[in-house]
Structures are given as structure tokens and as C-alpha cells.
Design a protein around this motif. Structure first.
Motif, short mmCIF file in Angstrom:
data_model
loop_
_atom_site.label_atom_id
_atom_site.label_comp_id
_atom_site.label_asym_id
_atom_site.label_seq_id
_atom_site.Cartn_x
_atom_site.Cartn_y
_atom_site.Cartn_z
N VAL A 134 -0.75 4.34 6.20
CA VAL A 134 -0.85 3.71 4.88
C VAL A 134 0.51 3.19 4.44
O VAL A 134 0.64 2.07 3.91
CB VAL A 134 -1.42 4.70 3.84
N GLU A 135 1.54 3.97 4.66
CA GLU A 135 2.88 3.57 4.22
C GLU A 135 3.39 2.36 5.00
O GLU A 135 3.93 1.41 4.41
CB GLU A 135 3.84 4.75 4.37
N THR A 136 3.21 2.39 6.32
CA THR A 136 3.76 1.30 7.12
C THR A 136 2.97 0.01 6.97
O THR A 136 3.54 -1.08 7.00
CB THR A 136 3.79 1.70 8.61
N GLN A 137 1.65 0.13 6.79
CA GLN A 137 0.82 -1.06 6.77
C GLN A 137 0.54 -1.60 5.37
O GLN A 137 0.18 -2.78 5.24
CB GLN A 137 -0.53 -0.77 7.46
N PHE A 138 0.72 -0.77 4.34
CA PHE A 138 0.31 -1.22 3.01
C PHE A 138 1.41 -1.11 1.95
O PHE A 138 1.50 -1.99 1.09
CB PHE A 138 -0.91 -0.41 2.55
N THR A 139 2.19 -0.07 1.95
CA THR A 139 3.13 0.12 0.85
C THR A 139 4.57 -0.25 1.21
O THR A 139 5.30 -0.79 0.37
CB THR A 139 3.10 1.58 0.37
N GLU A 140 4.99 0.03 2.43
CA GLU A 140 6.37 -0.28 2.81
C GLU A 140 6.52 -1.69 3.34
O GLU A 140 7.63 -2.22 3.38
CB GLU A 140 6.86 0.73 3.86
N ARG A 141 5.42 -2.31 3.78
CA ARG A 141 5.50 -3.70 4.25
C ARG A 141 5.79 -4.59 3.06
O ARG A 141 5.10 -4.53 2.03
CB ARG A 141 4.20 -4.09 4.91
N PRO A 142 6.78 -5.46 3.16
CA PRO A 142 7.13 -6.31 2.00
C PRO A 142 6.02 -7.29 1.67
O PRO A 142 5.32 -7.80 2.56
CB PRO A 142 8.41 -7.03 2.46
N LEU A 178 -8.61 -3.15 -7.95
CA LEU A 178 -8.33 -3.15 -6.52
C LEU A 178 -9.45 -3.75 -5.70
O LEU A 178 -9.22 -4.31 -4.62
CB LEU A 178 -8.06 -1.72 -6.04
N GLU A 179 -10.68 -3.66 -6.20
CA GLU A 179 -11.81 -4.18 -5.43
C GLU A 179 -11.70 -5.68 -5.22
O GLU A 179 -12.31 -6.22 -4.30
CB GLU A 179 -13.11 -3.86 -6.14
N ALA A 180 -10.93 -6.36 -6.07
CA ALA A 180 -10.77 -7.80 -5.93
C ALA A 180 -9.80 -8.17 -4.82
O ALA A 180 -9.71 -9.35 -4.46
CB ALA A 180 -10.30 -8.40 -7.26
N PHE A 181 -9.09 -7.19 -4.27
CA PHE A 181 -8.09 -7.45 -3.23
C PHE A 181 -8.39 -6.53 -2.05
O PHE A 181 -7.99 -5.36 -2.05
CB PHE A 181 -6.67 -7.21 -3.76
N PRO A 182 -9.10 -7.02 -1.05
CA PRO A 182 -9.52 -6.15 0.06
C PRO A 182 -8.37 -5.43 0.74
O PRO A 182 -8.51 -4.26 1.13
CB PRO A 182 -10.21 -7.14 1.01
N GLU A 183 -7.22 -6.08 0.89
CA GLU A 183 -6.10 -5.44 1.57
C GLU A 183 -5.58 -4.25 0.77
O GLU A 183 -5.42 -3.14 1.29
CB GLU A 183 -4.98 -6.44 1.81
N LEU A 184 -5.33 -4.48 -0.53
CA LEU A 184 -4.87 -3.38 -1.37
C LEU A 184 -5.95 -2.31 -1.50
O LEU A 184 -5.65 -1.11 -1.53
CB LEU A 184 -4.49 -3.91 -2.76
N GLN A 185 -7.18 -2.75 -1.58
CA GLN A 185 -8.28 -1.79 -1.68
C GLN A 185 -8.34 -0.91 -0.44
O GLN A 185 -8.54 0.30 -0.53
CB GLN A 185 -9.59 -2.54 -1.87
N GLU A 186 -8.15 -1.54 0.73
CA GLU A 186 -8.17 -0.77 1.96
C GLU A 186 -7.06 0.28 1.96
O GLU A 186 -7.27 1.44 2.35
CB GLU A 186 -8.00 -1.72 3.15
N ALA A 188 2.57 6.18 -2.84
CA ALA A 188 1.79 5.07 -2.26
C ALA A 188 0.85 4.47 -3.29
O ALA A 188 0.71 3.24 -3.39
CB ALA A 188 1.02 5.55 -1.04
N ARG A 189 0.21 5.34 -4.08
CA ARG A 189 -0.70 4.84 -5.11
C ARG A 189 0.06 4.00 -6.13
O ARG A 189 -0.40 2.93 -6.56
CB ARG A 189 -1.39 6.01 -5.80
N VAL A 190 1.22 4.48 -6.55
CA VAL A 190 2.02 3.73 -7.53
C VAL A 190 2.42 2.38 -6.96
O VAL A 190 2.34 1.35 -7.65
CB VAL A 190 3.26 4.55 -7.94
N ALA A 191 2.81 2.35 -5.68
CA ALA A 191 3.21 1.09 -5.06
C ALA A 191 2.04 0.12 -4.99
O ALA A 191 2.18 -1.08 -5.26
CB ALA A 191 3.77 1.35 -3.67
N LEU A 192 0.87 0.63 -4.64
CA LEU A 192 -0.31 -0.23 -4.56
C LEU A 192 -0.69 -0.75 -5.93
O LEU A 192 -1.08 -1.92 -6.08
CB LEU A 192 -1.47 0.54 -3.93
N ARG A 193 -0.59 0.11 -6.95
CA ARG A 193 -0.90 -0.33 -8.31
C ARG A 193 0.09 -1.40 -8.77
O ARG A 193 -0.27 -2.36 -9.46
CB ARG A 193 -0.87 0.87 -9.26
N SER A 194 1.35 -1.24 -8.40
CA SER A 194 2.36 -2.23 -8.78
C SER A 194 2.06 -3.57 -8.13
O SER A 194 2.15 -4.63 -8.77
CB SER A 194 3.75 -1.73 -8.37
#
Length: 802
Positions: free
Chosen positions: A63-71, A470-478, A689-695
């Protein structure tokens, strides 16, 4: 006291404990004494918990490498990605998708500073050009021609602009574009641009005849002098220009250059053989007509005979061959040509004229019965269609308003051509103005429908951004779903850890503490089944997604079936209304009853429209739900929180007995506390990770909301433009349809009139022939009587003397 501090206290107490009695020194490599069975089981339990924890940590790391830490992709990256996708769609020929992507780029103010902006404008203009959207293509071609382009791109844009200008008959500014293209080509226009420019000038209707001849010849002449892909085409157009000026000998010379095989033959190099053959056939047909006009009938027949049977122009050549034989007074050969015409193209628009000519030829050949049969066949074929068109034109006091009202109704697949009988439709649909009118109606309807759909989509997007998040953005939702699964997995690890602690500490609890433990375990067990249903791995997430999508698909199939039934009912209602209007003069119905029936019918139609609108909204919601079937179930976080609280309560009871452990049990307990510390640490990373995804969600929502609101402003302008265009076109399509129907009716009237006239001519010719025969017989009888009188004159005279 936290778990970490508690573990440190246990370690200190273990270090202060008295040292055990020294054991006998063991030899190097000797086996250690076996661990007690109970202790071995407890250590294995801890190892199993640690394995669970490692799996959860791996999932979290993903999750971190693919969703939150990736710029996050920058605006430039997103623009270049859309540009690349648009290029791919252009190469694949999906012009609609390409135009959407490039329009999005071109309308983005930030992209105008991008070096690829001119290319994007060109691709957008090209996509519109390929879709025959000449007006839109012309707008963007003018824009791109004012931007810095490579020489090749500029010449391509000029070529398309010239083609569009010729179709729209709007030639302002083309001279400057052509001159610049000439400069970029070293002072000589590229052949393709030169030919498009010449053909556009040839089609211009804003020039005087003299200027049209002069300009067109000046542009075609260079192409006709040198070998190239447009040489034959240029020579053909020069021949047509000579025909227009009345110089038939020069026209014949030009056309003969195309069809000849000698050293003076003109050929176009590098073009498909089918295209070259098309111009040869046109040249042969033109030569035949010129020879016919100049009285050289045998040469005309030779040129007509060069057109192959598989050509689309073969039926046309046969009809002209027949008229050529008529000029030669060879009626038998002329009839043979019409026979072949009716054999190879019985359904063409030339066939009726061929049958009329065939009737005249049969009459000339004194085959009166066959001529009458031919004329009757034409009359019987076209008289019913003519009468039906007559009835259609008389159906209302104002036929123009009638047709326009028909087109203004919101019926599905409405087409004015459906009002005509099949035979008349073939003649009306080929008229350019009718096709343009129907296309204009389609464009207006498409524009109105597109603006309405775009408005609804914009509202749905804003609603989804506000309601779905989040449901509107499949990548963030995933990413968020995976982080939730990791949190659930950590709670499952904590459950296993608490169970291992219970096995280790339960024997050290007092009776009162054991009673509290039973209560805490009962509370946990009450939540266990609901918690066990939550997914903790990617496989479980996929299985849940498949189950939910299957349910949505089943509902959507049912909605599609209902939509089909609604369409059928709508079509039935439209057919009933049309039947009422078309048969009003034939029925003896009470006007009041008919009005009441129409009011009820209109109410039913309104109900159908309401049901269709509700069904469309339902299917739109289903489509949205299908995209969000892998989101966390509602209340999942609450289930996990309650279960985690029950575990914490159980752990708090067990902690009372931890200080009573000693020896190897204490070491196992330390490992358990280390595991708990890692759980707390991983939960902290999950929260981050949740905070980063919400941001990221907030950033994307703001960006998209701003774009959608800007598009809504544009949509308001589009709706006003479509409404204005619809107002300007009021009654226009009705007038065009009415005029077209009148012309069709006139065509049929003329054909029936010619057939009826032919029938009268046959009767008159037959009467004349009969009269001539009677007169001939009378003359022959008189001559015979006179001969008899002369032969027996002496006998008669002697008898008279006696």
C-alpha cells in the motif's frame, strides 16, 4: 503502562532474578536439552502470530509503495499522458475518442504553454475533419495554422483546410496559407496540396465564369504537365473546363489523353488502380457524350463500349447507347440496349426512363402489344406511390408545418423518410438537400441531447465527489480498501496474540480474574462472527468484489429488459397517434371522442417518458455502484473497532497475571509484547497511509470540481447556441421535406404521364396503321376493279351493243 514499558519492566525483573545453578558444561556441538512440551506449543503459537504479522506488514508495504509514497502525477505528466492516449486513438482511427481527449487538452489554459500544444490542436482538427465535422475542423485548422508548426505539419493542415473550405464554400484566407506552404516547399507546392487547392478552386461558386476558368486552368495545368499522382485527375478537370467553355475539340483532346495507350497517354503514378480506373471510365463516358453532341455516333458507341460491365457507370452508359442508336434510327439495337439495362440494373433510377424508352422503341418497331405491356408496367408501378405521396401532401392545410411538427416530436428514431412509400424513398433520399436537412436535424438533436447529457454528467460528477469520496477514484479507493484490509489483518493478528496470551497466563489468574476473563471472552465471541466476515487478503477482496458485481449485473440486466419493453410501448403509442392522424379523413369518428382518446394517449406517453427517465437514473446509479463494488462495506470500521475493543478488554484482564510468570514463560511473554509493539507501529503506519490517501483525495476533488464547474459555464452557452439554432431552423426542415416530396411526386407524375401518353400513342399509331392498311386495301381493290374493267372492256362493250 504501555505494552513497551511493561516489556521493559519484565526484562529488568528477569535480569535481577537469581542465577540458576550451573549446569554441566556441554561439549561443542552437543544438542541442547529439549524444551518442555507446553512451552514448545506456546512458542509455536507466538511464531504463528509473527508469521501473520509479517504477511500484514508486506501488504502494508505494498500500500505504501504503490499508493501513498508514489508521487502524485504532476499536471504536466497528466497532460502528456492524455496526449499519448489521444495519439494512440488517432492511430487506431477512433476519431471520436481522440477528439474528446485533445479537446480536453486544448481547452486547458495551462496546456497552452506546453510545447506540444500546436500538435494537440492539429490532432483535434484532424479528428474533427475525419468525422466530417467541417465547421469544427475549420475553426481549429485556422487556429493551428497560426501556431508554430513543422513544415510537414503545416502542409498537412493547409491540405485539410483547403478541402474543408471547398466543402463549405468559405475561401477567406486561403491564398496566404497556400503561399506560406509554397515557401515551406521551396517555392513549389507539394502535389497533394496543389491538387486540393485546384479542386477547391474548381468547385468555387463565388467566381465569375471567366475568373473560374482562368484560375482553375492555372492551377491544374502544372499538375497535368509532369508525371505525378494527380496528373490524370488534372487532365480530366481541364477537359471538364473545356466542356464548360464550349470548346468541345479541346475537351475531346484532353479526355483522349487519359484513355489512350500511346506515348501521349496520361497516367497518375502512385495511386490505387481502382482510382485510376475510375478516371478512365469518366473519360470514356465524357468522350461518348461529346461524340454524341458532335454527331459522331459510331465513335460515341465505341467509347461507351469501353466501360466495363462491373462499373457503376455501366447502366448509365447503356441508356446513352440506346439514345445514340435512336439518333442513328437503329431502333432494334436501341431496344437491345434498353433490354440489357433493365436486366443488369432493374432497380436503378435509370430503369423507369429505360422502360419508357423501350416502350417508344417497341412502338417504332410496331410491336404494339409489347409496348402497351411496357407502358402499363410503368404506370402500375408508379401510380400507387404517386397517389400516396399526393395523399401525404394533402393531409394537412399547412403541409410544411405538418412535416415540421412530425420532426419536432420526441419520438424515437424519427425520420421523415419513413413517411414515404419504399419506392418513393429511393428517389427522395438521394437528393442532397434532403440528406443535408436530415443531417441537420440529427446534428441539432445530437447537440441538444449532448448538452443535456453533459449537464447531467457534470451534476453526477459533482454529486459523486460530494457523496462518494474515494469511490469516485478507483486508484485511491483501491489503496484505501487495501489499507482497511491491512487494519483488519492486524486486528486478526491481535486476536491470535490474545489467544496465545490466554494460553500462557490463564493458569496464573486468580478465580476472580478468571471470571472477568470469561466475561471478556464472551464479549469478544459475540463480535467474532461479524469480524470473521471481513476480508483480510487481496484474494478475499477480489471474491467479495465478484459477488457484489454479480448482484449489480443481475439487476442491470433486469433494468435493460424493462427498458426494451418501454421502448416497445413508446413505439406502439407513436404508431397509434400517427394512424389516428393519417386516417382521420377516412374514419367517421366523433371529434370529441377522438380528442378525448388523444388526451389519454398523450397522458400514457407522458407516463412512459417519466418511467424511462426514472429507469435511466436507475441504470446510471447501477453503473456508478458497479464501479464501487469493492469499497469497504458500510459499518466495517465500526465492526473492527468493536472487536478490537473487546480484544483490548480481554488483554487488560490477562495483563494482571503477567507479573506472576517466571523463567521461559517470561521470555515468551516478552516476544508477545514485542509483537504487540509491532502491531501498534503498523497501525500507526496504516493511519498515516489513510491520511495520505485522504489528502490526495481532497486535492483531486478540488481539481475536478473546478474543472466541472468551468465546463458547466460552457454548457450553458452551448445550450443557448443550440436553442438559437433550433429557432432559426424552425419550419426549415419541414419546408425542405415538403419540397422534396413535391419533386418526388412530380417525378412520378411525369413517369405516369409518359406511360399514359405512350399508351395513347400506341393506340393512335395502331389506328393509323389500321387506317393505312384499310386505305391500302381499298386502293388495291380499286386498282383491281380498274384492271378488270380494262381487261373486259371489249366484252362489256360488245354486250352493250347487242
Amino acid at each position: 503502562m504501555t505494552a513497551t514499558l511493561h516489556a521493559l519492566a519484565l526484562a529488568l525483573s528477569l535480569g535481577a532474578a537469581p542465577a540458576p545453578a550451573p549446569a554441566q558444561a556441554s561439549k561443542p556441538g552437543a544438542a541442547l536439552p529439549p524444551m518442555p512440551a507446553s512451552l514448545s506449543t506456546r512458542a509455536a503459537s507466538v511464531e504463528a502470530v509473527e508469521a501473520q504479522l509479517r504477511a500484514a506488514e508486506q501488504s502494508l508495504r505494498f500500500v505504501e509503495t504503490q499508493f501513498t509514497e508514489r508521487p502524485e502525477p504532476s499536471s504536466t505528466d497528466s497532460q502528456l499522458k492524455r496526449f499519448s492516449e489521444g495519439e494512440v486513438y488517432s492511430l487506431l482511427g477512433d476519431w471520436a475518442a481522440a477528439s474528446v481527449l485533445f479537446y480536453d487538452l486544448v481547452s486547458d489554459p495551462d496546456f497552452k504553454a506546453n510545447p506540444r500544444y500546436p500538435e494537440a490542436v492539429f490532432y483535434l482538427a484532424d479528428a474533427l475533419y475525419q468525422q466530417k465535422n467541417d465547421i469544427g475542423a475549420r475553426v481549429y485548422l485556422r487556429d493551428v495554422l497560426s501556431l508554430p508548426l513543422t513544415p510537414q505539419r503545416y502542409k498537412e493542415a493547409v491540405s485539410r483546410y483547403l478541402a474543408v473550405a471547398g466543402r463549405l464554400q468559405q475561401f477567406d484566407g486561403i491564398d496566404a496559407y497556400v503561399e506560406k506552404a509554397r515557401e515551406l516547399s521551396g517555392g513549389v507546392l507539394a502535389p497533394d496540396i496543389a491538387y486540393v487547392h485546384a479542386r477547391g478552386t474548381f468547385k468555387r461558386m463565388d467566381l465569375t465564369p471567366e475568373e473560374h476558368q482562368q484560375r482553375s486552368r492555372a492551377l491544374f495545368a502544372p499538375l497535368a504537365q509532369v508525371p505525378g499522382p494527380f496528373r490524370a485527375q488534372a487532365v480530366y478537370h481541364l477537359g471538364v473546363l473545356s466542356v464548360q467553355s464550349g470548346d468541345y475539340p479541346a475537351a475531346i483532346a484532353e479526355f483522349q489523353r487519359i484513355v489512350s495507350t500511346g506515348p501521349d497517354a496520361v497516367v497518375s503514378t502512385g495511386i490505387p488502380e481502382a482510382e485510376a480506373q475510375r478516371f478512365r471510365e469518366l473519360a470514356f463516358l465524357s468522350l461518348g457524350r461529346l461524340m454524341y453532341e458532335t454527331g459522331r455516333y459510331d465513335e460515341a458507341l465505341d467509347h461507351y463500349g469501353q466501360i466495363p460491365r462491373e462499373s457503376d457507370r455501366f447502366p448509365e452508359s447503356l441508356l446513352e447507347v440506346a439514345w445514340t442508336y435512336v439518333r442513328k434510327q437503329d431502333f432494334t439495337q436501341a431496344k437491345n440496349a434498353t433490354d440489357i439495362l433493365l436486366l443488369v440494373a432493374p432497380d436503378s433510377q435509370l430503369a423507369p426512363e429505360g422502360r419508357i424508352l423501350q416502350g417508344h422503341l417497341l412502338q417504332k418497331l410496331h410491336q404494339y402489344d409489347e409496348a402497351l405491356e411496357t407502358y402499363d408496367g410503368v404506370a402500375n408501378m408508379f401510380r400507387p406511390a404517386r397517389d400516396k405521396v399526393d395523399a401525404l401532401l394533402r393531409v394537412n392545410h399547412d403541409p410544411v408545418a405538418y412535416f415540421d411538427n412530425l420532426l419536432a416530436r420526441n419520438e424515437r428514431s424519427l425520420d421523415v423518410s419513413t413517411l414515404l412509400p419504399p419506392l418513393a424513398l429511393k428517389y427522395a433520399s438521394t437528393q442532397k438537400e434532403v440528406a443535408d436537412a436530415v443531417r441537420m436535424v440529427g446534428d441539432l438533436d445530437s447537440g441538444r441531447q449532448g448538452a443535456g447529457e453533459a449537464k447531467a454528467i457534470a451534476e453526477r460528477i459533482l454529486e459523486a465527489l460530494d457523496a462518494r469520496g474515494l469511490e469516485a477514484f478507483p486508484e485511491l479507493q483501491e489503496g484505501y480498501v487495501r489499507s482497511e484490509a491491512v487494519d483488519t489483518a492486524l486486528t486478526a493478528v491481535e486476536q491470535s496474540l490474545v489467544q496465545a496470551e490466554a494460553q500462557l497466563v490463564e493458569e496464573k489468574l486468580t478465580p476472580a480474574e478468571r471470571e472477568k476473563l470469561l466475561v471478556a471472552q464472551g464479549a469478544r465471541e459475540a463480535q467474532r462472527l461479524r469480524f470473521a466476515a471481513l476480508p483480510t487478503t487481496n484474494k478475499e477482496l477480489e471474491e467479495r468484489r465478484a459477488r457484489m458485481q454479480a448482484k449489480v449485473d443481475a439487476v442491470d440486466r433486469e433494468a435493460f429488459r424493462v427498458g426494451y419493453e418501454l421502448q416497445s410501448l413508446h413505439a406502439n403509442a407513436a404508431a397509434i397517434r400517427k394512424w389516428v392522424e393519417d386516417t382521420r379523413d377516412e374514419r367517421q369518428a366523433d371529434p370529441a371522442e377522438e380528442r378525448e382518446f388523444l388526451v389519454q394517449l398523450q397522458a400514457e406517453i407522458a407516463t412512459l417518458r417519466d418511467l424511462q427517465a426514472e429507469l435511466d437514473r436507475t441504470r446510471a446509479r447501477l453503473a456508478s455502484e458497479r464501479q464501487s463494488t469493492d469499497t469497504s462495506l458500510e459499518g466495517e470500521a465500526a465492526i473492527r473497532a468493536r472487536y478490537s475493543a473487546a480484544l483490548q478488554q480481554e488483554h487488560a484482564v490477562l495483563r494482571a497475571g503477567e507479573s506472576r510468570l517466571s523463567g521461559e514463560d517470561t521470555r515468551v511473554l516478552l516476544r508477545m509484547h514485542a509483537v504487540r509493539s509491532r502491531i501498534d507501529s503498523l497501525r500507526g503506519r496504516v493511519a498515516v497511509a489513510r491520511v495520505a490517501l485522504r489528502s490526495r483525495l481532497e486535492h483531486r476533488v478540488k481539481s475536478i470540481r473546478d474543472k466541472v464547474r468551468a465546463e458547466q459555464v460552457l454548457l450553458q452557452g452551448y445550450e443557448q447556441e443550440v436553442a438559437a439554432a433550433s429557432g432559426d431552423a424552425r419550419n426549415l426542415v419541414g419546408r425542405i421535406a415538403y419540397d422534396s416530396f413535391r419533386r418526388v411526386r412530380q417525378q412520378f407524375y411525369d413517369l405516369v404521364l409518359k406511360a399514359d401518353t405512350g399508351t395513347v400513342d400506341v393506340a393512335f399509331s395502331r389506328t393509323q396503321d389500321n387506317a393505312a392498311n384499310i386505305q391500302k386495301v381499298a386502293r388495291e381493290k380499286a386498282d383491281a376493279l380498274r384492271a378488270l374493267d380494262l381487261e373486259f372492256k371489249d366484252v362489256l362493250s360488245s354486250e352493250g351493243g347487242d
